[in-house]
Design an enzyme around this catalytic site. Structure first.
Site, PDB file in Angstrom:
ATOM      1  N   TYR A 291      -5.345   6.206  -9.140  1.00 31.23           N
ATOM      2  CA  TYR A 291      -6.551   5.451  -8.783  1.00 31.23           C
ATOM      3  C   TYR A 291      -7.765   5.977  -9.543  1.00 31.23           C
ATOM      4  CZ  TYR A 291      -4.080   3.179  -4.945  1.00 31.23           C
ATOM      5  OH  TYR A 291      -3.209   2.419  -4.204  1.00 31.23           O
TER       6      TYR A 291
ATOM      7  N   TRP B 111      -7.478  -6.483   5.607  1.00 35.19           N
ATOM      8  CA  TRP B 111      -6.100  -6.969   5.553  1.00 35.19           C
ATOM      9  C   TRP B 111      -5.895  -8.062   6.609  1.00 35.19           C
ATOM     10  CZ3 TRP B 111      -2.870  -5.001   1.834  1.00 35.19           C
ATOM     11  CH2 TRP B 111      -3.256  -3.789   1.233  1.00 35.19           C
TER      12      TRP B 111
ATOM     13  N   THR C  16      -8.480   0.184   6.642  1.00 30.72           N
ATOM     14  CA  THR C  16      -7.351   0.660   5.853  1.00 30.72           C
ATOM     15  C   THR C  16      -6.048   0.657   6.637  1.00 30.72           C
ATOM     16  OG1 THR C  16      -7.726   2.988   6.458  1.00 30.72           O
ATOM     17  CG2 THR C  16      -8.916   2.154   4.528  1.00 30.72           C
ATOM     18  N   VAL C  17      -4.966   0.590   5.888  1.00 31.22           N
ATOM     19  CA  VAL C  17      -3.621   0.795   6.412  1.00 31.22           C
ATOM     20  C   VAL C  17      -3.077   2.087   5.804  1.00 31.22           C
ATOM     21  CG1 VAL C  17      -3.072  -1.624   6.863  1.00 31.22           C
ATOM     22  CG2 VAL C  17      -2.689  -0.703   4.577  1.00 31.22           C
TER      23      VAL C  17
ATOM     24  N   CYS D 183       0.818  -1.209   0.000  1.00 36.07           N
ATOM     25  CA  CYS D 183       0.000   0.000   0.000  1.00 36.07           C
ATOM     26  C   CYS D 183       0.859   1.269   0.000  1.00 36.07           C
ATOM     27  CB  CYS D 183      -0.910  -0.001   1.228  1.00 36.07           C
ATOM     28  SG  CYS D 183      -1.824   1.529   1.464  1.00 36.07           S
TER      29      CYS D 183
END
Length: 331
Positions: free
Chosen positions: A172, A74, A108-109, A41
């Site tokens: 993106y 994740w 999210t990370v 990521c």
């Protein structure tokens, strides 16, 4: 996604901050928090780079998720038994649900997790790295660089915001566009900004000032993924990074700087994008290329002057458990 097929990123993150004075209820304390990232990521990569540059490894441990995930979140499939050895969880989702059992948004990370409670404190990637520079200062290593120097903050913020909209998020917007018009607009914005960056960097080694700053960290994590992922997978194909002389040399300069390239795992990066994004790549086939040894070739950017760490020094080697595969030599 908008009605016109444009990708829109949900930027509504857990906004609590870990600060020196603990004003949000989360004071900076060595060993209290765990930074959870994924090598794949780019947003998490920022946090891992800044943590390395500032020397926070001994006070802020790091958990590393695997490169793929399902709709639930994740996972820690790189760890023995598929469980994070500090947090004791299999999925990052568990830390978000410990904070809010009805948490409605994406898992999210990067995420900062309070080890004792198992709760996520924040996943606000933009603020997180700035707080590493400002709020964790008492725990920086000797010789840590000034990544967000006060006299340059307005310029850093301006450049970083332009880079975010058109480059970091721009790839993106191109890759996830569901209409031709939305894709073409994102494509034009991306390469227009890359041309602007090439002009800016033609005569100076770094984006703002004569040392590495937060702005460079933010641009690097997109550039390093460009040829491996964004050029083909996200249809950002006017040119490869290797065909943009100034940006290619700039990216190699940073890659070869301690704290940058030693956080990059190209195999995990490719596996994530090509396997997880089945709406873009239905077969899940991961490409073998591109050739990577060029990242270690001479870049010549030293001729522009600049001091990577200012009055500071490079970080030491990464901890044994955080090392990434070495690239083949360019010779």
């Amino acid at each position: 996604m908008t009605e016109k097929g444009a990708f829109r990123r949900d930027m509504n993150y857990l906004a609590d901050r870990v600060t020196a004075d603990g004003r949000d209820g989360w004071p900076v304390e060595p060993g209290r928090y765990r930074l959870v990232i994924a090598r794949a990521c780019p947003w998490a990569n920022r946090a891992s780079i800044v943590r390395r540059l500032l020397g926070l490894e001994d006070v802020l441990s790091m958990g590393i998720c695997g490169p793929t995930h399902d709709e639930r979140s994740w996972t820690f499939d790189l760890d023995p038994g598929g469980r994070d050895p500090v947090l004791g969880i299999e999925r990052l989702q568990q830390a978000f649900f410990a904070r809010d059992p009805e948490y409605p948004r994406g898992i999210t990370v990067p995420a900062l997790v309070d080890v004792a409670s198992g709760q996520v404190v924040t996943n606000d990637f933009k603020q997180m790295t700035l707080d590493f520079s400002l709020e964790w200062r008492a725990h920086h290593r000797e010789g840590a660089p000034e990544l967000y120097p006060e006299p340059l903050r307005a310029e850093i913020d301006d450049v970083a915001e332009k880079v975010f909209h058109d480059v970091n998020n721009g790839v993106y917007k191109a890759g996830f566009a569901s209409s031709q018009d939305a894709y073409e607009q994102a494509y034009r914005d991306l390469f227009g900004r890359l041309d602007w960056l090439s002009q800016r960097l033609a005569g100076q080694r770094y984006l703002v000032g004569d040392t590495i700053t937060e702005a460079d960290v933010r641009l690097f994590t997109t550039l390093v993924r460009f040829d491996a992922v964004y050029h083909g997978h996200f249809k950002c194909n006017r040119a490869k990074l290797t065909e943009l002389p100034v940006l290619w040399a700039y990216a190699r300069d940073l890659f070869q700087t301690p704290g940058f390239g030693d956080t990059i795992d190209f195999a995990q990066i490719k596996e994530h994008y090509y396997v997880v994004h089945r709406q873009v790549n239905p077969t899940g086939i991961v490409p073998l290329g591109p050739e990577l040894s060029g990242w270690l070739s001479p870049h010549g950017r030293e001729e522009l002057g600049g001091r990577p760490f200012g009055d500071g020094t490079p970080p030491g080697p990464p901890p044994a458990g955080e090392r990434v595969p070495e690239l083949p030599s360019a010779d």
